[in-house]
Motif scaffolding. Structure first.
Motif, PDB file in Angstrom:
ATOM      1  N   ILE A   6       0.851  -1.185   0.000  1.00  7.95           N
ATOM      2  CA  ILE A   6       0.000   0.000   0.000  1.00  7.95           C
ATOM      3  C   ILE A   6       0.886   1.234   0.000  1.00  7.95           C
ATOM      4  CG2 ILE A   6      -1.794   1.269   1.214  1.00  7.95           C
ATOM      5  CD1 ILE A   6      -2.756  -1.344   2.397  1.00  7.95           C
ATOM      6  N   SER A   7       0.831   1.999  -1.097  1.00 11.00           N
ATOM      7  CA  SER A   7       1.615   3.222  -1.228  1.00 11.00           C
ATOM      8  C   SER A   7       0.729   4.396  -0.839  1.00 11.00           C
ATOM      9  CB  SER A   7       2.120   3.376  -2.670  1.00 11.00           C
ATOM     10  OG  SER A   7       2.922   4.527  -2.800  1.00 11.00           O
ATOM     11  N   THR A  17       2.352   7.537  -6.219  1.00 10.81           N
ATOM     12  CA  THR A  17       1.963   6.803  -7.429  1.00 10.81           C
ATOM     13  C   THR A  17       3.198   6.310  -8.159  1.00 10.81           C
ATOM     14  OG1 THR A  17      -0.067   8.118  -7.625  1.00 10.81           O
ATOM     15  CG2 THR A  17       0.652   6.913  -9.577  1.00 10.81           C
ATOM     16  N   LEU A  18       4.277   7.068  -8.123  1.00 15.91           N
ATOM     17  CA  LEU A  18       5.521   6.606  -8.726  1.00 15.91           C
ATOM     18  C   LEU A  18       6.046   5.383  -7.985  1.00 15.91           C
ATOM     19  CD1 LEU A  18       7.829   6.880 -10.730  1.00 15.91           C
ATOM     20  CD2 LEU A  18       8.876   8.591  -9.217  1.00 15.91           C
ATOM     21  N   VAL A  19       5.959   5.388  -6.665  1.00 14.60           N
ATOM     22  CA  VAL A  19       6.365   4.214  -5.885  1.00 14.60           C
ATOM     23  C   VAL A  19       5.531   3.006  -6.283  1.00 14.60           C
ATOM     24  CG1 VAL A  19       6.382   3.211  -3.564  1.00 14.60           C
ATOM     25  CG2 VAL A  19       7.266   5.521  -3.926  1.00 14.60           C
ATOM     26  N   ALA A  20       4.213   3.199  -6.411  1.00 17.74           N
ATOM     27  CA  ALA A  20       3.340   2.102  -6.822  1.00 17.74           C
ATOM     28  C   ALA A  20       3.714   1.598  -8.214  1.00 17.74           C
ATOM     29  CB  ALA A  20       1.881   2.551  -6.789  1.00 17.74           C
ATOM     30  N   PHE A  50      -3.258   6.284 -11.253  1.00 22.97           N
ATOM     31  CA  PHE A  50      -2.722   4.928 -11.389  1.00 22.97           C
ATOM     32  C   PHE A  50      -3.472   4.173 -12.476  1.00 22.97           C
ATOM     33  CE2 PHE A  50      -1.501   0.819  -8.994  1.00 22.97           C
ATOM     34  CZ  PHE A  50      -0.197   0.876  -9.454  1.00 22.97           C
ATOM     35  N   GLY A  51      -4.790   4.378 -12.532  1.00 19.47           N
ATOM     36  CA  GLY A  51      -5.602   3.726 -13.546  1.00 19.47           C
ATOM     37  C   GLY A  51      -5.355   4.244 -14.944  1.00 19.47           C
ATOM     38  N   ARG A  52      -4.861   5.465 -15.063  1.00 21.00           N
ATOM     39  CA  ARG A  52      -4.528   6.009 -16.383  1.00 21.00           C
ATOM     40  C   ARG A  52      -3.152   5.546 -16.849  1.00 21.00           C
ATOM     41  NH1 ARG A  52      -5.924  12.346 -16.224  1.00 21.00           N
ATOM     42  NH2 ARG A  52      -5.838  12.101 -18.494  1.00 21.00           N
ATOM     43  N   LEU A  53      -2.346   5.074 -15.906  1.00 19.32           N
ATOM     44  CA  LEU A  53      -1.010   4.589 -16.245  1.00 19.32           C
ATOM     45  C   LEU A  53      -1.003   3.101 -16.596  1.00 19.32           C
ATOM     46  CD1 LEU A  53       0.965   6.420 -13.431  1.00 19.32           C
ATOM     47  CD2 LEU A  53       1.263   6.799 -15.882  1.00 19.32           C
ATOM     48  N   ASN A 167      11.943  10.762  -1.488  1.00 18.92           N
ATOM     49  CA  ASN A 167      11.870  11.131  -2.901  1.00 18.92           C
ATOM     50  C   ASN A 167      12.630  12.435  -3.129  1.00 18.92           C
ATOM     51  OD1 ASN A 167      11.177  11.616  -5.539  1.00 18.92           O
ATOM     52  ND2 ASN A 167       9.004  11.947  -5.147  1.00 18.92           N
ATOM     53  N   GLU A 168      13.730  12.370  -3.861  1.00 23.68           N
ATOM     54  CA  GLU A 168      14.597  13.525  -4.051  1.00 23.68           C
ATOM     55  C   GLU A 168      14.220  14.379  -5.260  1.00 23.68           C
ATOM     56  OE1 GLU A 168      18.660  12.225  -4.028  1.00 23.68           O
ATOM     57  OE2 GLU A 168      18.643  11.837  -1.873  1.00 23.68           O
ATOM     58  N   VAL A 169      12.969  14.275  -5.700  1.00 22.01           N
ATOM     59  CA  VAL A 169      12.540  15.056  -6.865  1.00 22.01           C
ATOM     60  C   VAL A 169      12.671  16.559  -6.607  1.00 22.01           C
ATOM     61  CG1 VAL A 169      10.114  15.088  -6.138  1.00 22.01           C
ATOM     62  CG2 VAL A 169      10.698  15.315  -8.575  1.00 22.01           C
TER      63      VAL A 169
END
Length: 291
Positions: A6-7, A17-20, A50-53, A167-169
């Motif tokens: 679970i993310s 979402t990136l982690v997922a 997530f569903g669009r990816l 997350n180093e973004v």
């Protein structure tokens, strides 16, 4: 061992979402079957991000139905609505991307339903919580509060393991080394929480992925010719961008594995025992119920 990942984040834009996405990619690389789900309350789209990816994402909370739940005067309606989340946990073997605006609702559902008792009795696949945070003061504090909240509510939503993805973004975390919230976040390592560094991806095609909703998994299956023909990306830009993306993905997944975040990992057993707050004997206001 089958696990459910679970993310989650308390606020948007932290990289959950990136982690997922990366967990889904990791399963595919290792040949481990996985199902995908999203719990979000985005009323503007019929699908979560997530569903669009990814195709075949189970949408647990989105659109008009959830809007009606939020506006209803029947408190049991919200509880019943999130029972589908509970059925997903019982099924097991999912990567679930949880929207920032529904995290508190899911914990409330779990407590109202005494979910932990049923999950343990059914010997459900272990649950792993992954909290993502950027290098910003409020984001770090939010991640700390969410982790603390998960410990406080462990009786009802029992996590076997917990991880924090740094997350180093928005830059590195070194400038926060003396920040009290960051020190307290890192102190969770004493409770068995794993810390994972996720560097910023500098690929030239990262902007394209975000604009066109292309998952990292699908982008890695493209070549420079695909990028040129489909999206008008210069061949050298595409070639360099894919090279950098592959290197970043490999480094990120290697960091996941070093922390034990991977399909079938045995570390941590099944469900963690209910835990008290690790830092203060007196509960403090965490603000998890607000966005």
């Amino acid at each position: 061992m089958t696990r459910t990942f679970i993310s989650m984040a308390k606020t948007g834009g932290q990289g959950k979402t990136l982690v997922a996405q990366m967990l889904a990619l990791q399963h595919e690389i290792k040949g481990v079957p996985v199902k995908l789900a999203a719990a979000d309350s985005d009323t503007l789209n019929q699908r979560s991000k997530f569903g669009r990816l990814f195709p075949n994402v189970k949408e647990l909370g989105i659109g008009e139905d959830l809007t009606k739940v939020k506006s209803s005067t029947d408190p049991n309606l919200a509880i019943k609505y999130w029972d589908e989340f509970g059925r997903t946990l019982l099924d097991g073997g999912f990567v679930i991307d949880v929207g920032a605006n529904v995290a508190a609702e899911l914990f409330a559902w779990a407590e109202a339903r005494n979910a932990g008792a049923l999950l343990r009795r059914r010997n459900t696949a272990p649950l792993d919580l992954i909290v993502a945070t950027k290098a910003e003061s409020q984001a770090i504090e939010d991640a700390r509060a969410l982790l603390q909240y998960s410990f406080d509510k462990n009786e009802w939503l029992p996590f076997a393991r917990r991880f924090v993805v740094l997350n180093e973004v928005a830059g590195g975390f070194s400038r926060y080394e003396n920040d009290p919230a960051f020190k307290r976040l890192k102190a969770f390592q004493g409770m068995g929480v794993g810390l994972i560094q996720m560097k910023r991806c500098e690929s030239d095609i990262w902007g394209l992925l975000e604009k066109e909703f292309i998952s990292v998994r699908d982008a890695l299956k493209l070549n420079e010719v695909d990028l040129e023909k489909r999206y008008g990306i210069d061949v050298w830009t595409g070639h360099g961008g894919l090279t950098d993306l592959k290197a970043w993905a490999a480094e990120t997944l290697a960091a996941f594995e070093r922390a034990g975040l991977m399909p079938g990992a045995q570390l941590g057993g099944q469900f963690g025992a209910p835990a008290a707050a690790p830092f203060s004997p007196q509960p403090e206001p965490l603000g998890i119920g607000s966005n």
